[in-house]
Design an enzyme around this catalytic site. Structure first.
Site, PDB file in Angstrom:
ATOM      1  N   ARG A  69      45.139  47.854  -1.671  1.00  0.00           N
ATOM      2  CA  ARG A  69      44.108  47.368  -0.527  1.00  0.00           C
ATOM      3  C   ARG A  69      44.978  47.071   0.661  1.00  0.00           C
ATOM      4  O   ARG A  69      44.596  47.412   1.872  1.00  0.00           O
ATOM      5  CB  ARG A  69      43.549  46.264  -1.153  1.00  0.00           C
ATOM      6  CG  ARG A  69      42.565  46.298  -2.135  1.00  0.00           C
ATOM      7  CD  ARG A  69      41.669  47.496  -1.882  1.00  0.00           C
ATOM      8  NE  ARG A  69      40.523  47.812  -2.894  1.00  0.00           N
ATOM      9  CZ  ARG A  69      39.931  48.895  -3.159  1.00  0.00           C
ATOM     10  NH1 ARG A  69      40.357  49.859  -2.432  1.00  0.00           N
ATOM     11  NH2 ARG A  69      38.877  48.831  -4.054  1.00  0.00           N
ATOM     12  N   ASP A  74      38.526  42.083  -3.871  1.00  0.00           N
ATOM     13  CA  ASP A  74      39.032  43.358  -2.861  1.00  0.00           C
ATOM     14  C   ASP A  74      38.615  42.738  -1.438  1.00  0.00           C
ATOM     15  O   ASP A  74      39.237  42.738  -0.377  1.00  0.00           O
ATOM     16  CB  ASP A  74      38.230  44.497  -3.007  1.00  0.00           C
ATOM     17  CG  ASP A  74      38.748  45.251  -4.179  1.00  0.00           C
ATOM     18  OD1 ASP A  74      40.131  45.068  -4.496  1.00  0.00           O
ATOM     19  OD2 ASP A  74      37.865  45.943  -4.936  1.00  0.00           O
ATOM     20  N   SER A 103      31.777  50.131 -12.379  1.00  0.00           N
ATOM     21  CA  SER A 103      32.441  50.249 -11.028  1.00  0.00           C
ATOM     22  C   SER A 103      33.708  50.682 -11.190  1.00  0.00           C
ATOM     23  O   SER A 103      34.723  50.190 -11.887  1.00  0.00           O
ATOM     24  CB  SER A 103      32.368  48.809 -10.298  1.00  0.00           C
ATOM     25  OG  SER A 103      33.457  48.504  -9.319  1.00  0.00           O
ATOM     26  N   ASP A 162      27.386  53.397  -1.383  1.00  0.00           N
ATOM     27  CA  ASP A 162      27.329  52.078  -0.630  1.00  0.00           C
ATOM     28  C   ASP A 162      27.953  52.162   0.903  1.00  0.00           C
ATOM     29  O   ASP A 162      27.420  51.893   1.560  1.00  0.00           O
ATOM     30  CB  ASP A 162      28.282  51.282  -1.636  1.00  0.00           C
ATOM     31  CG  ASP A 162      27.573  50.677  -2.778  1.00  0.00           C
ATOM     32  OD1 ASP A 162      26.936  51.374  -3.344  1.00  0.00           O
ATOM     33  OD2 ASP A 162      28.468  49.709  -3.202  1.00  0.00           O
TER      34      ASP A 162
HETATM   35  N1  ARG Z   1      39.789  43.706 -11.104  1.00  0.00           N
HETATM   36  C1  ARG Z   1      40.830  44.637 -10.466  1.00  0.00           C
HETATM   37  C2  ARG Z   1      41.432  43.784  -9.376  1.00  0.00           C
HETATM   38  O1  ARG Z   1      41.067  42.966  -8.984  1.00  0.00           O
HETATM   39  C3  ARG Z   1      40.196  45.999  -9.989  1.00  0.00           C
HETATM   40  C4  ARG Z   1      39.136  45.961  -9.262  1.00  0.00           C
HETATM   41  C5  ARG Z   1      38.496  47.242  -8.904  1.00  0.00           C
HETATM   42  N2  ARG Z   1      37.999  47.335  -7.596  1.00  0.00           N
HETATM   43  C6  ARG Z   1      36.564  47.957  -7.489  1.00  0.00           C
HETATM   44  N3  ARG Z   1      35.980  47.998  -6.439  1.00  0.00           N
HETATM   45  N4  ARG Z   1      36.033  48.606  -8.552  1.00  0.00           N
HETATM   46  O2  ARG Z   1      42.449  44.308  -8.882  1.00  0.00           O
END
Ligand code: ARG
Length: 399
Positions: free
Chosen positions: A99, A128, A180, A19
């Protein structure tokens, strides 16, 4: 954000995967800009040594890799432990905590390399994107923000593969990833694929940081975690830096199958999402911290802090790390931790965990007061008036 020429140099949060490799080239083609690739090491355990060459082969003018592991655990994970931050009672916030840190250093790199924009590879449906962009906004409102997943016309992994092929972008993985995944020193998360059916159990082969409880050793293990002012400082009596302590605890707890969670959570954008997490060391730290608090925190301070904890978790989850309300909540939490010094002993066994002891040089626990044996400090007859006054206002009920 669209159009050629509106930005001249973009700092991209880059992992080297499909990506962000495609994004790197797309930024060059679509915006006619230069790209500085930036990669944060937060303990994702991916090989980062070849990354600058890969970024440059894809078209980047520069590539900066930063090791943020110590800062991640010290300044993000440990504060979350001090505040008992658990989202919706279950999620220990592994991704959400990383993040703002990744974004903060991205802003630094953008400034150091003369960028006028920042870009990330988060999609338009998740948390994110919000976390990255709220951090950008708080730390560098002057920088333009580019979120290619919301702008371009690539719709699928197949589209990305085709784009990579067309532009000669080096990609290693060609098989479709079943989930993911996001990994760092605190956790690994899995979403998507077969997990999108919330009734379907995860496959055992998916798990990375923990063994299955069935395969865990038949003998339990014990660990002792020492805290100073709410912060973990030692494991089994050995003083350890933040990243070293969590790394070691992950290994021990993971070997006993501790820290798996399977949940459906509420994303900030309004979508319910099924996620599976492994947070072995973090699970132990939270339990041990609570145990030390149980003997070192004043009751009312504890209960006030407990009212703030869900709010703290929500602010982390929703991406408001750099916000006035977060400063306020964190200041209150930090104030509550001044006496939280001591240690807890935790027993790990077949995916479960029990606190088996807690002690502190500044303990508020008074064995003389709580004893069932005869004591000299507590006059039991005082309780008669105490209860009578508590009951004074209660109206009579039939049953
Ligand atoms: N659902 C979790 C959160 O919002 C994990 C997100 C994982 N992110 C990813 N890009 N796979 O914190």
């Amino acid at each position: 954000m669209s159009g050629k020429g509106s930005v001249s140099r973009v700092c991209l949060a880059y992992s080297g995967g499909l990506d962000t490799s495609v994004i790197l080239r797309w930024l060059i083609e679509h915006h006619g800009c230069e790209v500085v690739a930036y990669c944060a090491d937060v303990g994702q355990e991916e090989e980062l040594s070849g990354l600058p060459d890969k970024a440059k082969a894809t078209g980047a003018v520069d590539c900066v890799v930063r090791d943020l592991r110590e800062e991640f655990v010290r300044d993000y994970v440990y504060p979350s432990v001090r505040g008992n931050a658990v989202y919706e009672g279950t999620y220990l916030l592994g991704t959400a905590l990383a993040r703002p840190l990744i974004a903060k250093h991205q802003i630094d790199v953008a400034r150091e390399t003369g960028c006028d924009a920042v870009a990330h590879g988060a999609t338009g449906k998740g948390n994110d994107q919000v976390r990255f962009e709220l951090a950008y906004r708080a730390l560098a409102p002057e920088l333009a923000v580019i979120a290619p997943w919301r702008d371009w016309d690539l719709r699928s992994r197949t589209d990305c593969m085709a784009y990579a092929q067309k532009h000669g972008i080096p990609v290693t993985a060609t098989v479709k990833k079943p989930y993911s995944i996001d990994r760092n020193l605190l956790h690994i998360s899995f979403e998507g694929g077969i997990l999108e059916d919330p009734w379907r159990a995860p496959e055992e082969a998916m798990f990375v940081m923990t063994v299955s409880p069935e395969d865990a050793p038949d003998a339990p293990a014990e660990v002792v975690i020492s805290f100073e002012r709410g912060t973990p400082v030692a494991l089994d009596g050995e003083s350890l830096g933040a990243a070293a302590l969590l790394t070691r605890l992950n290994r021990i707890a993971g070997a006993h199958g501790v820290g798996r969670v399977d949940m459906v959570e509420n994303r900030f954008v309004g979508i319910k999402s099924r996620g599976v997490y492994e947070t072995p060391g973090g699970t132990v730290l939270h339990a041990a911290h609570r145990a030390v608090e149980s003997i070192t925190l004043d009751r009312e301070v504890m209960h006030e802090r407990d009212r703030l904890a869900p709010r703290f978790a929500e602010l982390i989850y929703n991406g408001f790390w750099f916000s006035p309300e977060m400063d306020f909540v964190r200041a209150a939490i930090e104030r509550s931790q001044e006496n939280v010094t001591g240690e807890a002993r935790i027993r790990l066994f077949k995916g479960g965990l029990q606190v088996t002891g807690r002690r502190s040089p500044v303990s508020l626990y008074d064995a003389e007061l709580s004893t069932f044996e005869e004591d000299t400090t507590y006059d039991q007859s005082d309780a008669t008036g105490f209860i009578r006054l508590q009951g004074l206002r209660l109206p009579r009920r039939e049953r």
